[in-house]
Design a protein around this motif. Structure first.
Motif, mmCIF file in Angstrom:
data_model
loop_
_atom_site.group_PDB
_atom_site.id
_atom_site.type_symbol
_atom_site.label_atom_id
_atom_site.label_comp_id
_atom_site.label_asym_id
_atom_site.label_seq_id
_atom_site.Cartn_x
_atom_site.Cartn_y
_atom_site.Cartn_z
ATOM 1 N N MET A 298 0.841 -1.195 0.000
ATOM 2 C CA MET A 298 0.000 0.000 0.000
ATOM 3 C C MET A 298 0.872 1.239 0.000
ATOM 4 O O MET A 298 1.925 1.272 0.640
ATOM 5 N N SER A 299 0.437 2.261 -0.725
ATOM 6 C CA SER A 299 1.199 3.505 -0.765
ATOM 7 C C SER A 299 0.263 4.685 -0.949
ATOM 8 O O SER A 299 -0.790 4.583 -1.580
ATOM 9 N N ALA A 300 0.660 5.805 -0.366
ATOM 10 C CA ALA A 300 -0.080 7.053 -0.519
ATOM 11 C C ALA A 300 0.432 7.746 -1.768
ATOM 12 O O ALA A 300 1.449 8.427 -1.746
ATOM 13 N N GLU A 301 -0.250 7.533 -2.880
ATOM 14 C CA GLU A 301 0.196 8.098 -4.146
ATOM 15 C C GLU A 301 -0.029 9.606 -4.212
ATOM 16 O O GLU A 301 0.804 10.349 -4.716
ATOM 17 N N GLY A 302 -1.183 10.038 -3.682
ATOM 18 C CA GLY A 302 -1.489 11.463 -3.731
ATOM 19 C C GLY A 302 -1.905 12.021 -2.393
ATOM 20 O O GLY A 302 -1.850 13.228 -2.161
ATOM 21 N N SER A 303 -2.338 11.152 -1.488
ATOM 22 C CA SER A 303 -2.751 11.573 -0.149
ATOM 23 C C SER A 303 -2.582 10.421 0.814
ATOM 24 O O SER A 303 -2.629 9.250 0.419
ATOM 25 N N THR A 304 -2.371 10.734 2.065
ATOM 26 C CA THR A 304 -2.202 9.700 3.078
ATOM 27 C C THR A 304 -3.544 9.027 3.360
ATOM 28 O O THR A 304 -4.599 9.510 2.971
ATOM 29 N N PHE A 305 -3.491 7.890 4.054
ATOM 30 C CA PHE A 305 -4.709 7.150 4.350
ATOM 31 C C PHE A 305 -4.717 6.754 5.820
ATOM 32 O O PHE A 305 -3.668 6.655 6.466
ATOM 33 N N SER A 306 -5.907 6.535 6.337
ATOM 34 C CA SER A 306 -6.079 6.206 7.754
ATOM 35 C C SER A 306 -6.127 4.693 7.948
ATOM 36 O O SER A 306 -6.282 3.927 7.001
ATOM 37 N N ARG A 307 -6.026 4.282 9.200
ATOM 38 C CA ARG A 307 -6.132 2.863 9.511
ATOM 39 C C ARG A 307 -7.510 2.324 9.120
ATOM 40 O O ARG A 307 -7.624 1.207 8.606
ATOM 41 N N SER A 308 -8.550 3.112 9.373
ATOM 42 C CA SER A 308 -9.900 2.653 9.029
ATOM 43 C C SER A 308 -10.053 2.512 7.516
ATOM 44 O O SER A 308 -10.702 1.576 7.036
ATOM 45 N N GLU A 309 -9.460 3.423 6.747
ATOM 46 C CA GLU A 309 -9.512 3.305 5.285
ATOM 47 C C GLU A 309 -8.767 2.059 4.821
ATOM 48 O O GLU A 309 -9.231 1.357 3.917
#
Length: 239
Positions: free
Chosen positions: A202-213
């Protein structure tokens, strides 16, 4: 709205045609939407040198894309004299994934090489390669058992992979190229048929992500892999 018009949790159409290569011990053509990958499995009578005397077998993979698998021609890596870092990373991933579903002690000291050649790319080529590669591997193992080369089935479980990501702020299953190229978060999920995780990229290509996401994307991946496992089972069913 997704570019394809699919629902957020809807896979692309999946088909797996087996026995497409005359000489390979196992082969299939897997289509996930407009991504088409030819997968073949070759049985070699000896394992790599680092396994000599261990009694263990090995499963490895090679991956490549035809020059016009994409919108513009990609130069053959053989012409460049070396594989790209992306190619090396993907084929190692395929090998690791497939080994997770195999009892290597039941193989004896021999190797199965799974070749994955992308005929047409529209996102998710590594996932299609893993999913189709398992089918080719399973068919090759079946030939080994039939020939008496091995006495027990080394296949422990299905292994399949699917991409999930956050596109236009929404969590979606099985990204095609238009979604993948614009996704804020992109992930590849490899699972067994029993739902065990093999690997997650998994990688944040344009924005970070949360644990729930991340959890929501895993939920989508479980749905997708379950569908792929059904397609695999139908492909390798004894007719």
């Amino acid at each position: 709205m997704r570019p394809s018009g699919r629902k957020l949790n809807e896979m692309r159409q999946v088909s797996i045609e087996t026995g497409v290569m005359k000489h390979a011990e196992g082969s299939c053509l897997i289509k996930m939407g407009e991504t088409h990958v030819l997968c073949t499995a070759t049985v070699e009578d000896k394992a790599p040198p680092f396994l000599k005397g261990t009694g263990l077998g090995w499963v490895t993979a090679e991956y490549g894309m035809l020059p016009r698998a994409t919108n513009s021609r990609t130069r053959r890596e053989a012409a460049a004299g070396k594989q790209s870092g992306r190619t090396q990373e993907i084929q190692r991933l395929i090998g690791r994934a497939l080994r997770a579903g195999v009892d290597r002690s039941a193989m004896g000291e021999r190797q199965i090489v799974v070749d994955c050649d992308v005929i047409q790319a529209d996102g998710g080529t590594r996932c299609a390669s893993i999913t189709g590669g398992w089918v080719a591997l399973t068919l090759a193992v079946r030939q080994m058992i039939k020939a008496g080369t091995i006495t027990s089935n080394p296949i422990l479980d299905h292994v399949a992979a699917v991409s999930c990501g956050i596109y236009a702020g929404q969590e979606v299953l099985d990204l095609d190229y238009l979604e993948d190229s614009a996704a804020g978060t992109d992930g590849n999920f490899i699972l067994t048929g029993r739902g065990k995780l093999v690997e997650v990229q998994m990688s944040a290509e344009g924005s970070t992500f949360s644990r729930s996401e991340m959890g929501n994307l895993l939920d989508l991946a479980e749905l997708g892999v379950a569908e792929l496992v059904k397609a695999q089972a139908a492909a390798v069913a004894v007719k």
